[in-house]
Design an enzyme around this catalytic site. Sequence first.
Site, mmCIF file in Angstrom:
data_model
loop_
_atom_site.group_PDB
_atom_site.id
_atom_site.type_symbol
_atom_site.label_atom_id
_atom_site.label_comp_id
_atom_site.label_asym_id
_atom_site.label_seq_id
_atom_site.Cartn_x
_atom_site.Cartn_y
_atom_site.Cartn_z
ATOM 1 N N TYR A 5 40.992 39.841 40.000
ATOM 2 C CA TYR A 5 40.241 39.834 41.259
ATOM 3 C C TYR A 5 41.144 39.490 42.446
ATOM 4 O O TYR A 5 41.178 40.206 43.454
ATOM 5 C CB TYR A 5 39.103 38.828 41.154
ATOM 6 C CG TYR A 5 38.269 38.697 42.404
ATOM 7 C CD1 TYR A 5 37.287 39.635 42.701
ATOM 8 C CD2 TYR A 5 38.450 37.636 43.283
ATOM 9 C CE1 TYR A 5 36.511 39.524 43.845
ATOM 10 C CE2 TYR A 5 37.688 37.512 44.439
ATOM 11 C CZ TYR A 5 36.718 38.453 44.710
ATOM 12 O OH TYR A 5 35.962 38.336 45.851
ATOM 13 N N SER A 57 39.285 38.605 50.526
ATOM 14 C CA SER A 57 38.839 37.291 50.076
ATOM 15 C C SER A 57 39.948 36.280 50.337
ATOM 16 O O SER A 57 41.134 36.635 50.389
ATOM 17 C CB SER A 57 38.521 37.317 48.581
ATOM 18 O OG SER A 57 38.408 36.016 48.049
#
Length: 282
Positions: free
Chosen positions: A159, A146
């Site tokens: 995350y 990401s």
Amino acid sequence: MTLYRANPKDGVAWITGGSSGLGRALAKDLANQGYAVAVTSLPEDPADTLIVETAQMPGHVKSFPCDVTDEAGMARTAAAIEEQMGPIVLAVFNAGNYIATPGENLVVRDFHRSFAVNYFGIVNGVVPVVDHMRVRGRGHVVLVGSVTAYSGWPTTAAYGGTKAAINILAESLKYDFDKLNIRVQVINPGFVDTPLTEKNKLPMPGLMPVHRASRRMARGIRKGGFEVTFPYHISWPLKLLGLLPRPICRFVIGHTTKWWGRPLHFDRRLPGEKDPSRDKTT
């Protein structure tokens, strides 16, 4: 020697997290390219409708349910795919979760769960599939990260940490995978409109429809380099932002997300302290 790149004529594509969101869209794109696609998702999240939707495509989809946090289960799944469908030439480790971790309400198990799924869920698949690829002398492995790996964002302590770890994992493995003729790629998407991002309460600049993101991912697998990132107008500024001094980086991100004006919401009692509003006196 040219490093191997997967081809649907050579064998099977395995996708984890393939029953919904980006993984589901990618499974369709790969089946449309002619791949036999093995989809792994949780047993309670079956890929039945995906199988029906791809029935008329050049390739086909078969479901192999498994929890990616199950180390032994993932090894059995890789072996089952090889036995029932053929050699895995492309493995896309896409399964992931997002658990918000605001600094004023940290919970240890949220970090454990994030790394169990996002990071060790990849490791549990990479190890057995590379064992098969190494013997054959070729393979193609894709790790989905990401753009949050480039720098810290509010509520992404868990995350973003997992995605940064995935990028380092890919970079480290590449040294030896190149010698084994196993291509490794890391794909760092921006914000994609999926059930996962619906949990995110932050502003998400450049939010992409899932079908567009899937096409970019499929194109990156087909002809991209070590890192594939998109959309460029979001990912490259974020990459450059991560190179600036940290105070500047934090200021820009805090301003973009409107985080500086956000009030804190937390219980001001010390751990173990009773709630005085619940005390009853007689």
